[in-house]
Design an enzyme around this catalytic site. Structure first.
Site, mmCIF file in Angstrom:
data_model
loop_
_atom_site.group_PDB
_atom_site.id
_atom_site.type_symbol
_atom_site.label_atom_id
_atom_site.label_comp_id
_atom_site.label_asym_id
_atom_site.label_seq_id
_atom_site.Cartn_x
_atom_site.Cartn_y
_atom_site.Cartn_z
ATOM 1 C CE LYS A 236 102.170 80.865 -24.454
ATOM 2 N NZ LYS A 236 102.383 79.602 -23.916
ATOM 3 C CE LYS B 17 99.895 71.115 -22.765
ATOM 4 N NZ LYS B 17 101.015 71.447 -21.904
ATOM 5 C CE LYS C 224 106.473 74.731 -29.174
ATOM 6 N NZ LYS C 224 107.485 73.995 -28.442
HETATM 7 P P1 ADP Z 1 104.608 76.552 -26.673
HETATM 8 O O1 ADP Z 1 103.578 77.217 -25.788
HETATM 9 O O2 ADP Z 1 104.630 77.151 -28.024
HETATM 10 O O3 ADP Z 1 104.478 75.039 -26.687
HETATM 11 P P2 ADP Z 1 106.884 76.029 -24.967
HETATM 12 O O4 ADP Z 1 105.981 75.517 -23.905
HETATM 13 O O5 ADP Z 1 107.734 75.061 -25.699
HETATM 14 O O6 ADP Z 1 106.018 76.871 -26.014
HETATM 15 O O7 ADP Z 1 107.793 77.168 -24.337
HETATM 16 C C1 ADP Z 1 109.199 77.212 -24.276
HETATM 17 C C2 ADP Z 1 109.613 78.495 -23.586
HETATM 18 O O8 ADP Z 1 109.148 79.622 -24.320
HETATM 19 C C3 ADP Z 1 109.015 78.633 -22.173
HETATM 20 O O9 ADP Z 1 109.946 79.282 -21.352
HETATM 21 C C4 ADP Z 1 107.816 79.514 -22.406
HETATM 22 O O10 ADP Z 1 107.437 80.241 -21.248
HETATM 23 C C5 ADP Z 1 108.306 80.436 -23.500
HETATM 24 N N1 ADP Z 1 107.193 80.922 -24.329
HETATM 25 C C6 ADP Z 1 106.414 80.156 -25.125
HETATM 26 N N2 ADP Z 1 105.491 80.907 -25.762
HETATM 27 C C7 ADP Z 1 105.697 82.192 -25.339
HETATM 28 C C8 ADP Z 1 105.056 83.443 -25.633
HETATM 29 N N3 ADP Z 1 104.051 83.515 -26.486
HETATM 30 N N4 ADP Z 1 105.516 84.547 -24.996
HETATM 31 C C9 ADP Z 1 106.548 84.478 -24.118
HETATM 32 N N5 ADP Z 1 107.202 83.337 -23.821
HETATM 33 C C10 ADP Z 1 106.782 82.198 -24.408
#
Ligand code: ADP
Ligand code: TRP
Length: 319
Positions: free
Chosen positions: A189, A110, A192
């Site tokens: 990956k 970040k 968001k």
């Molecule tokens: P983002 O990266 O989109 O902001 P979050 O941090 O809100 O997602 O993640 C919420 C949950 O979803 C966490 O447990 C995270 O590890 C899982 N997660 C998010 N993106 C992925 C992905 N591309 N593949 C597998 N798990 C994911």
């Protein structure tokens, strides 16, 4: 056994969240005691508009219920309804070495992206450790990107236990290797923050735009292709039946399918897979009071559990 996980209300849920994490929440609530919460304190590291935070929080509760969290089996609640968690965060902070947090990849990424390094962002894993430890969690279903935070949680718990006596259980991350990292429309990956998501709850024309936007190379239809290295296929395999996935994989290998058709199949399969969830989501949207009730009931239960652990930690550390 207890399964616990949290998800930030920082935007709409995407299929990476579902296959990487939420589907496992639902699976684990069958056999274990499930505690699932909306990490709205964590979201304050990125969302600074109060109305947006409130709206995203309620929306995420609806998303989770629509995706299968069952309030009769699991406890669903908002992180901010459990003030004990912030008190425990301080007790844990006091024994957390700076170096442990400095090594956290999520924080470093970040900062590298240019996001201001607030203390909240730096201390984020300590709040997460409190979230996990306060419910005596055994399993923490998450995607691969959260593995390090669960390890940090174990390190902090061990440090506290060694200092003040056995207070905390050591949790384990529950990560399924096949969906540990779901790829996004650009092959990175899905996240968001990369703008490469396929959202679960959105209008059909927007969904179509996201699916048609999945990046591919420009090889012609009749050239044999390796399905495993194609973004369209890897997403398709998540939402299609095993039989359909195998048929399409064969057609890739035989040079019998072009990317246009593969995307059309993906769109159809995503739409079909999430149709029941979308229907349920619409019902919940019409009844926000029910959703608020679920969160309130969940908070009451979660808070009673949190209190017990916090009292143990307070007594052990001299309060
Ligand atoms: P983002 O990266 O989109 O902001 P979050 O941090 O809100 O997602 O993640 C919420 C949950 O979803 C966490 O447990 C995270 O590890 C899982 N997660 C998010 N993106 C992925 C992905 N591309 N593949 C597998 N798990 C994911
Ligand atoms: N950091 C997690 C994420 O960004 C969200 C989270 C907060 C969490 N507290 C948690 C996940 C406790 C698991 C357990 O996805």
């Amino acid at each position: 056994m207890r399964s616990l996980s949290g998800i930030q209300p920082s935007g709409a849920v995407h299929i990476g969240n579902y296959f990487g994490a939420v589907r496992q929440y639902v699976e684990l609530q069958e056999k274990h005691e499930g505690f699932y919460f909306i990490a709205n304190y964590h979201a304050l590291t990125s969302i600074r508009d109060p109305e947006t935070l409130r709206e995203y929080t309620l929306n995420l509760a609806m998303d989770l219920l629509a995706l299968g969290i069952d309030p009769d089996r699991a406890t669903l609640f908002m992180q901010s309804d459990i003030p004990e968690v912030t008190e425990l965060t301080w007790l844990l902070s006091s024994v957390t070495p700076m170096g442990l947090l400095e090594r956290c990849v999520a924080y470093k990424e970040k900062v590298a992206e240019g996001i201001p390094a607030d203390h909240g962002l730096f201390a984020y894993p300590v709040l997460q450790a409190a979230d996990i430890l306060i419910y005596d969690s055994d399993l923490v279903p998450v995607g691969q990107d959260q593995k390090q935070h669960v390890e940090v949680t174990r390190d902090i718990a061990t440090k506290f236990n060694n200092t003040f006596g056995e207070v905390f259980k050591l949790p384990e991350a529950y990560i399924l290797s096949t969906v540990a990292v779901v790829t996004g429309t650009d092959g990175r990956k899905m996240s968001k923050s990369y703008g490469n998501t396929i959202l679960i709850f959105q209008e059909p024309d927007q969904l179509k735009r996201q699916v048609m936007g999945v990046k591919t190379d420009s090889r012609p239809i009749d050239e044999p292709k390796d399905p495993e290295s194609c973004n369209v296929y890897s997403l398709y395999a998540l939402v299609a039946s095993d039989e359909d996935s195998e048929t399409v994989a064969e057609r890739y290998r035989a040079g019998d399918i072009g990317y246009g058709e593969a995307k059309a199949l993906l769109l159809e399969a995503v739409t079909e897979y999430f149709a029941p969830h979308r229907e349920r989501r619409a019902e919940l949207e019409a009844d926000p009071d029910y959703v608020r009730d679920v969160l309130n009931t969940g908070a009451e239960h979660a808070r009673a559990e949190a209190r017990k652990t916090l009292d143990r930690a307070r007594a052990a550390s001299g309060f």
